[in-house]
Design a protein around this motif. Structure first.
Motif, PDB file in Angstrom:
ATOM      1  N   ALA A  68       0.953  -1.378  -0.086  1.00  0.00           N
ATOM      2  CA  ALA A  68       0.134  -0.077   0.029  1.00  0.00           C
ATOM      3  C   ALA A  68       0.821   1.083   0.109  1.00  0.00           C
ATOM      4  N   PHE A  69       0.145   2.351  -0.166  1.00  0.00           N
ATOM      5  CA  PHE A  69       0.711   3.628  -0.173  1.00  0.00           C
ATOM      6  C   PHE A  69       0.349   4.483   0.712  1.00  0.00           C
ATOM      7  N   VAL A  70       1.342   5.487   1.144  1.00  0.00           N
ATOM      8  CA  VAL A  70       0.878   6.651   2.155  1.00  0.00           C
ATOM      9  C   VAL A  70       1.406   7.785   1.971  1.00  0.00           C
ATOM     10  N   ALA A  71       0.616   8.905   2.003  1.00  0.00           N
ATOM     11  CA  ALA A  71       1.098  10.187   1.965  1.00  0.00           C
ATOM     12  C   ALA A  71       2.302  10.399   3.027  1.00  0.00           C
ATOM     13  N   CYS A  72       3.273  11.283   2.696  1.00  0.00           N
ATOM     14  CA  CYS A  72       4.486  11.521   3.546  1.00  0.00           C
ATOM     15  C   CYS A  72       3.861  12.533   4.396  1.00  0.00           C
ATOM     16  N   SER A  73       4.415  12.243   5.693  1.00  0.00           N
ATOM     17  CA  SER A  73       3.786  13.116   6.881  1.00  0.00           C
ATOM     18  C   SER A  73       4.832  13.907   7.371  1.00  0.00           C
TER      19      SER A  73
END
Length: 135
Positions: A68-73
């Motif tokens: 999966a992918f996640v927006a950089c925080s």
């Protein structure tokens, strides 16, 4: 959303990035595709192309263990040699962090073995504090 050094995002990249940002957690490429069908997305390749460019730009991370992918925080994470994620197996929360001691140890190991890493991502899987105390 983008820094001055980065090329502007295309329409598809913006839609994918916004979907990840709004999600507040990791999404698979197929979940993103389902969410963006009304915006004209028809094929997984459209999502994967956008994701590849977003990862390359440092705006999105791929979580290998979740596919999966996640927006950089962390807007400054490009400057970190190592990015780490704590992934809660109960609520799905993903926390991005950096730790200079871990990064330094991995650099020493790489230097000592002659290995030249392109990227370094650490994924910790377990249960977050909130889920642990709720049990």
């Amino acid at each position: 959303m983008t820094s001055p050094e980065r090329a502007p995002l295309t329409r598809n990249q913006t839609l994918v990035f916004d979907a990840l940002t709004d999600a507040g957690g990791p999404l698979s490429a197929y979940t993103i595709l389902d969410q963006l069908r009304e915006d004209g997305f028809r094929a997984p390749l459209q999502v994967y192309r956008a994701l590849d460019k977003l990862v390359e730009a440092g705006l999105v991370h791929r979580l290998e263990s979740l596919n999966a992918f996640v927006a950089c925080s962390d807007p400054g994470c490009e400057s970190h040699a190592t990015t780490a994620f704590a992934i809660c197996e109960k609520c799905g929360r993903v926390t991005e962090f950096t730790d200079e001691k871990i990064a330094a140890r991995l650099r020493r190991w790489s230097k000592g073995t002659g290995f030249s890493p392109r990227t370094t991502t650490v994924e910790l899987r377990g249960v977050c504090r909130d889920c642990r105390t709720a049990a």
